[in-house]
Scaffold this motif. Sequence first.
Motif, PDB file in Angstrom:
ATOM      1  N   LEU A 126     -16.890  -5.576  -6.043  1.00  0.00           N
ATOM      2  CA  LEU A 126     -15.483  -5.129  -6.354  1.00  0.00           C
ATOM      3  C   LEU A 126     -15.327  -3.684  -6.295  1.00  0.00           C
ATOM      4  O   LEU A 126     -14.803  -3.319  -5.251  1.00  0.00           O
ATOM      5  CB  LEU A 126     -14.682  -5.564  -7.574  1.00  0.00           C
ATOM      6  CG  LEU A 126     -14.866  -7.124  -7.691  1.00  0.00           C
ATOM      7  CD1 LEU A 126     -14.172  -7.492  -9.189  1.00  0.00           C
ATOM      8  CD2 LEU A 126     -14.228  -7.554  -6.657  1.00  0.00           C
ATOM      9  N   VAL A 128     -16.318  -2.130  -3.869  1.00  0.00           N
ATOM     10  CA  VAL A 128     -15.934  -1.659  -2.775  1.00  0.00           C
ATOM     11  C   VAL A 128     -14.475  -1.145  -2.307  1.00  0.00           C
ATOM     12  O   VAL A 128     -13.832  -1.094  -1.084  1.00  0.00           O
ATOM     13  CB  VAL A 128     -16.329  -2.304  -1.603  1.00  0.00           C
ATOM     14  CG1 VAL A 128     -16.641  -3.894  -1.436  1.00  0.00           C
ATOM     15  CG2 VAL A 128     -16.462  -1.764   0.123  1.00  0.00           C
ATOM     16  N   TYR A 129     -13.722  -2.215  -3.135  1.00  0.00           N
ATOM     17  CA  TYR A 129     -12.684  -2.578  -2.727  1.00  0.00           C
ATOM     18  C   TYR A 129     -11.432  -0.843  -3.343  1.00  0.00           C
ATOM     19  O   TYR A 129     -10.839  -0.525  -2.551  1.00  0.00           O
ATOM     20  CB  TYR A 129     -11.884  -3.556  -4.080  1.00  0.00           C
ATOM     21  CG  TYR A 129     -11.735  -4.526  -3.247  1.00  0.00           C
ATOM     22  CD1 TYR A 129     -10.663  -4.629  -2.192  1.00  0.00           C
ATOM     23  CD2 TYR A 129     -12.351  -5.737  -3.928  1.00  0.00           C
ATOM     24  CE1 TYR A 129     -10.921  -5.989  -1.935  1.00  0.00           C
ATOM     25  CE2 TYR A 129     -12.849  -6.894  -3.092  1.00  0.00           C
ATOM     26  CZ  TYR A 129     -11.834  -7.101  -2.244  1.00  0.00           C
ATOM     27  OH  TYR A 129     -12.012  -8.176  -1.427  1.00  0.00           O
ATOM     28  N   ALA A 151     -17.213   0.015   3.330  1.00  0.00           N
ATOM     29  CA  ALA A 151     -17.323  -1.439   3.119  1.00  0.00           C
ATOM     30  C   ALA A 151     -18.228  -1.662   4.259  1.00  0.00           C
ATOM     31  O   ALA A 151     -19.579  -2.694   3.255  1.00  0.00           O
ATOM     32  CB  ALA A 151     -15.628  -1.842   3.679  1.00  0.00           C
TER      33      ALA A 151
ATOM     34  N   LEU B  32      -4.275  -7.936  -0.370  1.00  0.00           N
ATOM     35  CA  LEU B  32      -4.376  -7.503  -1.355  1.00  0.00           C
ATOM     36  C   LEU B  32      -3.933  -8.162  -2.417  1.00  0.00           C
ATOM     37  O   LEU B  32      -4.283  -8.684  -3.860  1.00  0.00           O
ATOM     38  CB  LEU B  32      -4.015  -5.892  -1.892  1.00  0.00           C
ATOM     39  CG  LEU B  32      -4.571  -5.046  -0.928  1.00  0.00           C
ATOM     40  CD1 LEU B  32      -3.949  -3.305  -0.863  1.00  0.00           C
ATOM     41  CD2 LEU B  32      -6.024  -5.227  -1.328  1.00  0.00           C
ATOM     42  N   PHE B  39      -8.508 -14.263  -8.133  1.00  0.00           N
ATOM     43  CA  PHE B  39      -9.243 -13.189  -9.394  1.00  0.00           C
ATOM     44  C   PHE B  39      -8.484 -14.185 -10.303  1.00  0.00           C
ATOM     45  O   PHE B  39      -8.971 -14.705 -12.060  1.00  0.00           O
ATOM     46  CB  PHE B  39      -8.547 -12.086  -9.542  1.00  0.00           C
ATOM     47  CG  PHE B  39      -9.572 -11.051  -9.690  1.00  0.00           C
ATOM     48  CD1 PHE B  39     -10.040 -10.938 -10.775  1.00  0.00           C
ATOM     49  CD2 PHE B  39     -10.052  -9.979  -8.764  1.00  0.00           C
ATOM     50  CE1 PHE B  39     -11.399 -10.140 -10.161  1.00  0.00           C
ATOM     51  CE2 PHE B  39     -10.413  -9.693  -8.153  1.00  0.00           C
ATOM     52  CZ  PHE B  39     -11.203  -8.805  -9.528  1.00  0.00           C
ATOM     53  N   VAL B  58     -15.327 -15.244  -7.149  1.00  0.00           N
ATOM     54  CA  VAL B  58     -15.450 -13.382  -7.534  1.00  0.00           C
ATOM     55  C   VAL B  58     -16.215 -13.155  -6.479  1.00  0.00           C
ATOM     56  O   VAL B  58     -16.397 -12.037  -5.904  1.00  0.00           O
ATOM     57  CB  VAL B  58     -15.275 -12.838  -8.542  1.00  0.00           C
ATOM     58  CG1 VAL B  58     -15.547 -11.090  -8.197  1.00  0.00           C
ATOM     59  CG2 VAL B  58     -13.950 -13.032  -9.951  1.00  0.00           C
ATOM     60  N   VAL B  62     -13.585 -12.959  -3.022  1.00  0.00           N
ATOM     61  CA  VAL B  62     -13.192 -10.971  -3.342  1.00  0.00           C
ATOM     62  C   VAL B  62     -14.179 -10.267  -2.588  1.00  0.00           C
ATOM     63  O   VAL B  62     -13.976  -9.903  -1.937  1.00  0.00           O
ATOM     64  CB  VAL B  62     -12.879 -11.313  -5.215  1.00  0.00           C
ATOM     65  CG1 VAL B  62     -12.692  -9.634  -4.837  1.00  0.00           C
ATOM     66  CG2 VAL B  62     -12.221 -12.154  -5.286  1.00  0.00           C
ATOM     67  N   GLY B  63     -15.152 -10.305  -3.374  1.00  0.00           N
ATOM     68  CA  GLY B  63     -16.743  -9.864  -2.414  1.00  0.00           C
ATOM     69  C   GLY B  63     -17.019  -9.524  -1.624  1.00  0.00           C
ATOM     70  O   GLY B  63     -17.489  -8.271  -1.333  1.00  0.00           O
ATOM     71  N   VAL B  67     -13.499  -8.827   1.232  1.00  0.00           N
ATOM     72  CA  VAL B  67     -13.477  -6.941   2.113  1.00  0.00           C
ATOM     73  C   VAL B  67     -13.073  -7.091   3.614  1.00  0.00           C
ATOM     74  O   VAL B  67     -12.994  -6.523   4.459  1.00  0.00           O
ATOM     75  CB  VAL B  67     -14.618  -6.956   2.147  1.00  0.00           C
ATOM     76  CG1 VAL B  67     -15.286  -5.504   2.583  1.00  0.00           C
ATOM     77  CG2 VAL B  67     -15.103  -6.907   0.226  1.00  0.00           C
ATOM     78  N   LEU B  70      -9.986  -7.511   4.882  1.00  0.00           N
ATOM     79  CA  LEU B  70      -9.510  -5.795   4.760  1.00  0.00           C
ATOM     80  C   LEU B  70      -9.668  -5.096   5.719  1.00  0.00           C
ATOM     81  O   LEU B  70      -8.469  -4.656   6.377  1.00  0.00           O
ATOM     82  CB  LEU B  70      -9.888  -6.052   2.968  1.00  0.00           C
ATOM     83  CG  LEU B  70      -8.859  -4.782   2.591  1.00  0.00           C
ATOM     84  CD1 LEU B  70      -7.147  -5.407   2.612  1.00  0.00           C
ATOM     85  CD2 LEU B  70      -9.591  -4.388   1.290  1.00  0.00           C
ATOM     86  N   PHE B  71     -11.071  -5.246   5.943  1.00  0.00           N
ATOM     87  CA  PHE B  71     -11.674  -4.523   6.947  1.00  0.00           C
ATOM     88  C   PHE B  71      -9.992  -4.134   8.492  1.00  0.00           C
ATOM     89  O   PHE B  71     -10.592  -3.856   9.267  1.00  0.00           O
ATOM     90  CB  PHE B  71     -12.879  -5.544   7.423  1.00  0.00           C
ATOM     91  CG  PHE B  71     -13.543  -3.997   8.052  1.00  0.00           C
ATOM     92  CD1 PHE B  71     -14.071  -2.982   6.923  1.00  0.00           C
ATOM     93  CD2 PHE B  71     -14.705  -3.876   8.721  1.00  0.00           C
ATOM     94  CE1 PHE B  71     -15.615  -2.248   7.290  1.00  0.00           C
ATOM     95  CE2 PHE B  71     -15.128  -2.913   9.255  1.00  0.00           C
ATOM     96  CZ  PHE B  71     -15.859  -2.606   8.398  1.00  0.00           C
TER      97      PHE B  71
END
Lengths: 336, 229
Positions: A126, A128-129, A151, B32, B39, B58, B62-63, B67, B70-71
């Motif tokens: 996490l 990285v967030y 990232a 986000l 979560f 997670v 999430v991990g 990512v 979002l990237f």
Amino acid sequence: MDGFLASPIGILAITVAQTLALLVPVLIAVAYLTLAERKVLAAMQLRRGPNVVGPFGLLQPFADALKMLMKETIIPSGANRVLFILAPMLLFMLAMIAWAVIPVQDGWAIADINVGILYLFAVSSLGVYGIIIAGWASNSKYAFLGALRSAAQMVSYEVSIGFVIVTVLLCVGSLNLSDVVRAQERVWFFIPLFPMFIIFFISALAETNRAPFDLPEGESELVAGFFVEYSSMSFALFFLGEYANMILMSALTTILFLGGWYPPVHVVPFTWIPGFVWFALKIALLLFVFIWVRATFPRYRYDQLMRLGWKVFLPFSLVWLVLTAAVLKLTGWLPA
Amino acid sequence: MIAALAFYLFAAILIASAVMVVTARNPVHSVLFLILAFFNAAALFLIAGAEFLAMTLVIVYVGAVAVLFLFVVMMLDIDFARLREGFQRYAPVGAVIGGILFLELLLVVGSWSFADQAEDLRLAPITGDVTNAQALGRVIYTDYVYLFQTAGLILLVAMIGAIVLTHRQRPGTRRQNIAAQVNRSGSVLLEKVPSGAGIATLGIRRPPEPEAEKPKVTHEAGHGHGGHH
């Protein structure tokens, strides 16, 4: 008294006390790690390092912290204010909550959960967030480029870290961190799994954005990378978070490969020393190597970093995982 | 009591953040909020006693997945005005499709009949003597190992397919051959320098001071040293 301790408020009070007992030493260690890094680097470069504030510069971390507090907090006009302020807090918080499952000594973990290693893996992935959000919310090219690099880098190296962890878990047969350490009572895992130890340590360097993999903050190209727009306490939180993560990854390496709280040999002068001292000593040794690496190696180029992660570490750790599984199966050493 | 309160807290945040995923104006905020939703789903798993699933959720979603999400969303320069264009024109169609799907769901869930043992199984999903991870491992890697391997193979094929489709072979690309580079000899000279010796003892000298330099000009000229100060 027993009745109170068993009540919800009592449990809460105990947990708060345990958390403070663990986090205060960790934070002091973070403060002195910054000093230790400067001192060790200085010694390796034939300089003296900080030696003015206090004896041997021992009060330097506090002088730095005070200086940080006195500075003005600047929020760039185009920044996303909420996320900009949230990002360093997130990074620091993640570096702290991971300590909840770390067994400092036999039975000394705040939360001795069944899936401790997965919890640590989740928390470290996490991190990285904090970096991505900081880079994006700053509304700056340099910060954003640093965040993108970070990232990609952290996601890449997590894969090989995952395989290394699976290899260790094969030899343990449990996801509980205390069980991982107990399985190393006779022989520490860095002896049978030496290549994985090296891969894990190098991946830990990449995961914490340390030299020679500190491209997210490569100052010669990106000014200071993802935290270029940060000042004052928010910058200090990034700084503290990075160092807390270094200590955390060293603790994880100690648990997985260096036998956690166990002394190197179970004979008298060594067994007198309590387990948490051994644990701290091993962490300190690994942190020294972190700094030593920084003083020794030049920074990687970005494509070489990606090549190392995907084309070298990933296949190698995968092959070693299969090999370990095969050896354990054929020799019948597979834990029940 | 506390577990129930925690359940309602996490469930409420989960639903609220799921709504925000759809309604947030900024796509980055949407992602986000999606992470927040993941979560809270993980927290619900924890309350249900499925700690392995919670951590896997997670780690994987999430991990890694979020990512990359979002990237991509951060790098795309999305024009919000064009995205919202024609909303009113398409709204009735969307509403009709949504309504049909909702009706179908109602029909499916309404005609659902539970097995007699379902309630007992739900309350005691695993026997007490094994941990969560071990119980899942027994099911996936022992009982259904071939199906699991097939699923993995299908994913591998999909992955290779994606790489083959997007990989471009450009002529004239110069690739770095690291092994050849490392094995190259003679281009790099490593010299062991005793620490603390200083450069004078090694015969490497700084450019001489201007005064000291003058008498030696003729002597040094032959070596071709440049760059005095």
